[in-house]
Design an enzyme around this catalytic site. Structure first.
Site, PDB file in Angstrom:
ATOM      1  N   ARG A  11      -2.106   8.468 -10.902  1.00  0.00           N
ATOM      2  CA  ARG A  11      -3.569   8.392 -10.873  1.00  0.00           C
ATOM      3  C   ARG A  11      -4.192   9.785 -10.843  1.00  0.00           C
ATOM      4  NH1 ARG A  11      -4.726   4.498  -6.781  1.00  0.00           N
ATOM      5  NH2 ARG A  11      -4.700   2.836  -8.301  1.00  0.00           N
ATOM      6  N   ASP A  12      -3.467  10.727 -10.190  1.00  0.00           N
ATOM      7  CA  ASP A  12      -4.009  12.086 -10.133  1.00  0.00           C
ATOM      8  C   ASP A  12      -2.893  13.112 -10.349  1.00  0.00           C
ATOM      9  OD1 ASP A  12      -4.698  11.074  -6.784  1.00  0.00           O
ATOM     10  OD2 ASP A  12      -2.784  11.671  -7.633  1.00  0.00           O
ATOM     11  N   HIS A  34      14.970   7.931   0.545  1.00  0.00           N
ATOM     12  CA  HIS A  34      14.468   7.793   1.916  1.00  0.00           C
ATOM     13  C   HIS A  34      15.003   6.533   2.586  1.00  0.00           C
ATOM     14  CE1 HIS A  34      10.933  10.720   0.891  1.00  0.00           C
ATOM     15  NE2 HIS A  34      12.081  11.323   1.030  1.00  0.00           N
ATOM     16  N   CYS A  65      21.838   2.618  15.134  1.00  0.00           N
ATOM     17  CA  CYS A  65      21.215   3.248  16.298  1.00  0.00           C
ATOM     18  C   CYS A  65      20.594   4.574  15.860  1.00  0.00           C
ATOM     19  CB  CYS A  65      22.286   3.487  17.357  1.00  0.00           C
ATOM     20  SG  CYS A  65      21.658   4.460  18.734  1.00  0.00           S
ATOM     21  N   PRO A 103       0.830  -1.214   0.000  1.00  0.00           N
ATOM     22  CA  PRO A 103       0.000   0.000   0.000  1.00  0.00           C
ATOM     23  C   PRO A 103       0.860   1.259   0.000  1.00  0.00           C
ATOM     24  CG  PRO A 103      -0.200  -1.191   2.107  1.00  0.00           C
ATOM     25  CD  PRO A 103       0.677  -2.016   1.224  1.00  0.00           C
ATOM     26  N   ASP A 104       0.351   2.331  -0.626  1.00  0.00           N
ATOM     27  CA  ASP A 104       1.069   3.609  -0.562  1.00  0.00           C
ATOM     28  C   ASP A 104       0.658   4.325   0.723  1.00  0.00           C
ATOM     29  OD1 ASP A 104      -1.457   4.528  -1.118  1.00  0.00           O
ATOM     30  OD2 ASP A 104      -0.950   5.567  -2.969  1.00  0.00           O
ATOM     31  N   PHE A 105       0.988   5.618   0.835  1.00  0.00           N
ATOM     32  CA  PHE A 105       0.591   6.376   2.023  1.00  0.00           C
ATOM     33  C   PHE A 105      -0.823   6.934   1.878  1.00  0.00           C
ATOM     34  CE2 PHE A 105       4.823   8.091   4.003  1.00  0.00           C
ATOM     35  CZ  PHE A 105       4.983   6.875   4.634  1.00  0.00           C
ATOM     36  N   ARG A 106      -1.047   7.637   0.746  1.00  0.00           N
ATOM     37  CA  ARG A 106      -2.154   8.594   0.734  1.00  0.00           C
ATOM     38  C   ARG A 106      -3.375   8.185  -0.089  1.00  0.00           C
ATOM     39  NH1 ARG A 106       2.530  11.336   1.147  1.00  0.00           N
ATOM     40  NH2 ARG A 106       2.700  12.686   2.967  1.00  0.00           N
ATOM     41  N   CYS A 162      22.909   7.424  18.101  1.00  0.00           N
ATOM     42  CA  CYS A 162      24.348   7.650  17.896  1.00  0.00           C
ATOM     43  C   CYS A 162      24.823   7.097  16.559  1.00  0.00           C
ATOM     44  CB  CYS A 162      25.155   7.058  19.058  1.00  0.00           C
ATOM     45  SG  CYS A 162      25.249   5.259  19.026  1.00  0.00           S
ATOM     46  N   ASN A 199      10.911   5.160  -2.299  1.00  0.00           N
ATOM     47  CA  ASN A 199      10.462   3.886  -1.736  1.00  0.00           C
ATOM     48  C   ASN A 199      11.541   3.221  -0.889  1.00  0.00           C
ATOM     49  OD1 ASN A 199       8.121   4.383  -2.990  1.00  0.00           O
ATOM     50  ND2 ASN A 199       8.360   2.869  -4.614  1.00  0.00           N
ATOM     51  N   ILE A 200      11.056   2.460   0.086  1.00  0.00           N
ATOM     52  CA  ILE A 200      11.963   1.797   1.012  1.00  0.00           C
ATOM     53  C   ILE A 200      11.820   0.280   0.881  1.00  0.00           C
ATOM     54  CG2 ILE A 200      12.069   3.704   2.652  1.00  0.00           C
ATOM     55  CD1 ILE A 200       9.764   2.480   4.200  1.00  0.00           C
ATOM     56  N   ASP A 201      11.146  -0.155  -0.187  1.00  0.00           N
ATOM     57  CA  ASP A 201      10.826  -1.574  -0.315  1.00  0.00           C
ATOM     58  C   ASP A 201      11.910  -2.399  -1.007  1.00  0.00           C
ATOM     59  OD1 ASP A 201      10.471  -0.966  -3.071  1.00  0.00           O
ATOM     60  OD2 ASP A 201       8.329  -0.601  -2.775  1.00  0.00           O
ATOM     61  N   THR A 215       3.860   9.192  -7.331  1.00  0.00           N
ATOM     62  CA  THR A 215       4.154   9.948  -6.114  1.00  0.00           C
ATOM     63  C   THR A 215       3.203  11.133  -5.986  1.00  0.00           C
ATOM     64  OG1 THR A 215       5.780  11.340  -4.973  1.00  0.00           O
ATOM     65  CG2 THR A 215       6.037  11.154  -7.364  1.00  0.00           C
ATOM     66  N   SER A 216       2.873  11.483  -4.739  1.00  0.00           N
ATOM     67  CA  SER A 216       2.019  12.651  -4.515  1.00  0.00           C
ATOM     68  C   SER A 216       2.856  13.924  -4.436  1.00  0.00           C
ATOM     69  CB  SER A 216       1.210  12.470  -3.227  1.00  0.00           C
ATOM     70  OG  SER A 216       2.099  12.347  -2.132  1.00  0.00           O
TER      71      SER A 216
HETATM   72  P1  CNA Z   1       1.952   8.764  -1.519  1.00  0.00           P
HETATM   73  O1  CNA Z   1       1.894  10.089  -0.883  1.00  0.00           O
HETATM   74  O2  CNA Z   1       1.148   7.681  -0.931  1.00  0.00           O
HETATM   75  O3  CNA Z   1       1.521   8.981  -3.052  1.00  0.00           O
HETATM   76  C1  CNA Z   1       1.386   7.901  -3.956  1.00  0.00           C
HETATM   77  C2  CNA Z   1       0.897   8.463  -5.281  1.00  0.00           C
HETATM   78  O4  CNA Z   1       0.859   7.390  -6.202  1.00  0.00           O
HETATM   79  C3  CNA Z   1      -0.492   9.072  -5.221  1.00  0.00           C
HETATM   80  O5  CNA Z   1      -0.539  10.238  -6.016  1.00  0.00           O
HETATM   81  C4  CNA Z   1      -1.391   7.970  -5.798  1.00  0.00           C
HETATM   82  O6  CNA Z   1      -2.528   8.472  -6.455  1.00  0.00           O
HETATM   83  C5  CNA Z   1      -0.432   7.332  -6.801  1.00  0.00           C
HETATM   84  N1  CNA Z   1      -0.760   5.917  -7.035  1.00  0.00           N
HETATM   85  C6  CNA Z   1      -0.824   4.924  -6.121  1.00  0.00           C
HETATM   86  N2  CNA Z   1      -1.121   3.755  -6.714  1.00  0.00           N
HETATM   87  C7  CNA Z   1      -1.244   4.031  -8.048  1.00  0.00           C
HETATM   88  C8  CNA Z   1      -1.564   3.250  -9.184  1.00  0.00           C
HETATM   89  N3  CNA Z   1      -1.784   1.931  -9.094  1.00  0.00           N
HETATM   90  N4  CNA Z   1      -1.646   3.861 -10.375  1.00  0.00           N
HETATM   91  C9  CNA Z   1      -1.406   5.194 -10.500  1.00  0.00           C
HETATM   92  N5  CNA Z   1      -1.080   5.985  -9.460  1.00  0.00           N
HETATM   93  C10 CNA Z   1      -1.013   5.411  -8.242  1.00  0.00           C
HETATM   94  O7  CNA Z   1       3.463   8.231  -1.629  1.00  0.00           O
HETATM   95  P2  CNA Z   1       4.792   9.047  -1.982  1.00  0.00           P
HETATM   96  O8  CNA Z   1       5.752   8.057  -2.480  1.00  0.00           O
HETATM   97  O9  CNA Z   1       4.537  10.253  -2.792  1.00  0.00           O
HETATM   98  O10 CNA Z   1       5.227   9.547  -0.532  1.00  0.00           O
HETATM   99  C11 CNA Z   1       6.508   9.422  -0.136  1.00  0.00           C
HETATM  100  C12 CNA Z   1       6.673   8.468   1.033  1.00  0.00           C
HETATM  101  C13 CNA Z   1       5.889   7.208   0.902  1.00  0.00           C
HETATM  102  C14 CNA Z   1       8.092   7.998   1.077  1.00  0.00           C
HETATM  103  O11 CNA Z   1       8.742   8.545   2.174  1.00  0.00           O
HETATM  104  C15 CNA Z   1       8.062   6.472   1.152  1.00  0.00           C
HETATM  105  O12 CNA Z   1       9.039   5.945   2.006  1.00  0.00           O
HETATM  106  C16 CNA Z   1       6.699   6.155   1.603  1.00  0.00           C
HETATM  107  N6  CNA Z   1       6.168   4.820   1.278  1.00  0.00           N
HETATM  108  C17 CNA Z   1       6.897   3.904   0.585  1.00  0.00           C
HETATM  109  C18 CNA Z   1       6.373   2.669   0.280  1.00  0.00           C
HETATM  110  C19 CNA Z   1       7.218   1.671  -0.472  1.00  0.00           C
HETATM  111  O13 CNA Z   1       8.426   1.650  -0.291  1.00  0.00           O
HETATM  112  N7  CNA Z   1       6.620   0.862  -1.334  1.00  0.00           N
HETATM  113  C20 CNA Z   1       5.061   2.346   0.684  1.00  0.00           C
HETATM  114  C21 CNA Z   1       4.336   3.304   1.405  1.00  0.00           C
HETATM  115  C22 CNA Z   1       4.897   4.534   1.695  1.00  0.00           C
END
Ligand code: CNA
Length: 279
Positions: A214-215, A117, A125, A24-27, A128, A98-100, A189-190
């Protein structure tokens, strides 16, 4: 790209490139981590990645980390598309939030990748910065224990960058890369987390910027768009597949994906069968 005018492509990505891998993403409303944090008992969503909050209580992050630790997920078509850019000699660098670890897993070489990130690959740690063996940190976290620093006894965490922490040194390659870019590709990314989000504004104004998401986000929400800014909205895997088809690369991406997946599963089969062979 077809005319051979883009030879130094910079790719900028976020959590949206890995949702097709089941992370899952964040937002994203409903499915994003921020909408599903009740079980972690945190006061507000960002606190789970806040370093001061972690100092007081590392357990919410560790509980989330258990589901994010690399090992359970596979790279998808989008990751392999980025690797194809490299394979064709067109990738200057890919910058991921991403951190995955899926970029590394799909075979994008270290020197083409900036994990801005951080990642779970190393641990230290949080106070330190004394390094700590990452496999031991993982084992402790997976067993609901808090790994502690042998030097100062503070909690150890994977080297994932939290709010309030410095970005890794490699991130600063951006000051050389972005002025050199001849195409900027932004995906999934958002663009809400700084300083990463502002990177997209550091390419030359004449350089095309393509957002696949997506947006609309960041500078792509402005009307009218900057000349040479392009946006395609929709599901990212579909968009990238269409892009690859337009370039005539779909077979290359698919083939690379098959070969890498086969190599990964034969490695894991060998690892599984090793103890039996020895006994
Ligand atoms: P976010 O803020 O959750 O944004 C994700 C963006 O991707 C949004 O605009 C969504 O609409 C878009 N999106 C998601 N799925 C799809 C899809 N299937 N098709 C089209 N668009 C899509 O995440 P950001 O990466 O912008 O925020 C940065 C954070 C999220 C970083 O610090 C990461 O470490 C952190 N994060 C990473 C992971 C990972 O490593 N996979 C997972 C969750 C959060």
């Amino acid at each position: 790209m077809k005319l051979g005018r883009c030879k130094n492509i910079v790719v900028v990505t976020g959590a949206g490139i890995s949702t097709a891998s089941g992370i899952p993403d964040f937002r994203t409303p409903g499915t994003g981590l921020y909408a599903n944090l009740e079980k972690y008992n945190v006061p507000y969503p960002e606190s789970i990645f806040n370093i001061d909050f972690f100092t007081n209580d590392p357990l919410p992050f560790f509980s989330l980390a258990k589901s994010l630790y690399p090992g359970n997920h596979r790279p998808n078509y989008i990751h392999y598309f980025i690797r194809t850019l490299h394979q064709k000699g067109l990738l200057l660098r890919t910058y991921t939030q991403n951190i995955d670890g899926l970029e590394k897993l799909c075979g994008i070489p270290e020197d083409k990748l900036v994990e801005a990130h951080g990642s779970f690959a190393t641990a230290s740690c949080h106070l330190c910065y004394t390094p700590y063996p990452s496999d031991e940190a993982k084992e402790a976290i997976m067993n609901d224990q808090v790994p502690t620093c042998s030097f100062c006894a503070a909690a150890v965490k994977p080297d994932v960058v939290f709010f309030g922490e410095d970005l890794p040194q490699k991130y600063f390659l951006n000051s050389e890369d972005f002025p050199k870019a001849d195409l900027l590709l932004i995906m999934g990314t958002s663009l809400q987390i700084e300083p990463f989000a502002s990177l997209v504004n550091t390419v030359r104004p004449s350089v095309p910027r393509l957002l696949l998401n997506r947006d609309p986000v960041g500078p792509f929400t402005k009307v009218p768009l900057r000349k040479k800014d392009y946006v395609e909205l929709g599901d990212l895997e579909d968009l990238v597949r269409r892009f690859a088809q337009m370039l005539g690369w779909n077979e290359d991406v698919e083939e690379m994906m098959r070969a890498q997946e086969a190599a990964m599963s034969s490695t894991s089969l060998c690892q599984q069968s090793e103890p039996q062979t020895r006994s």
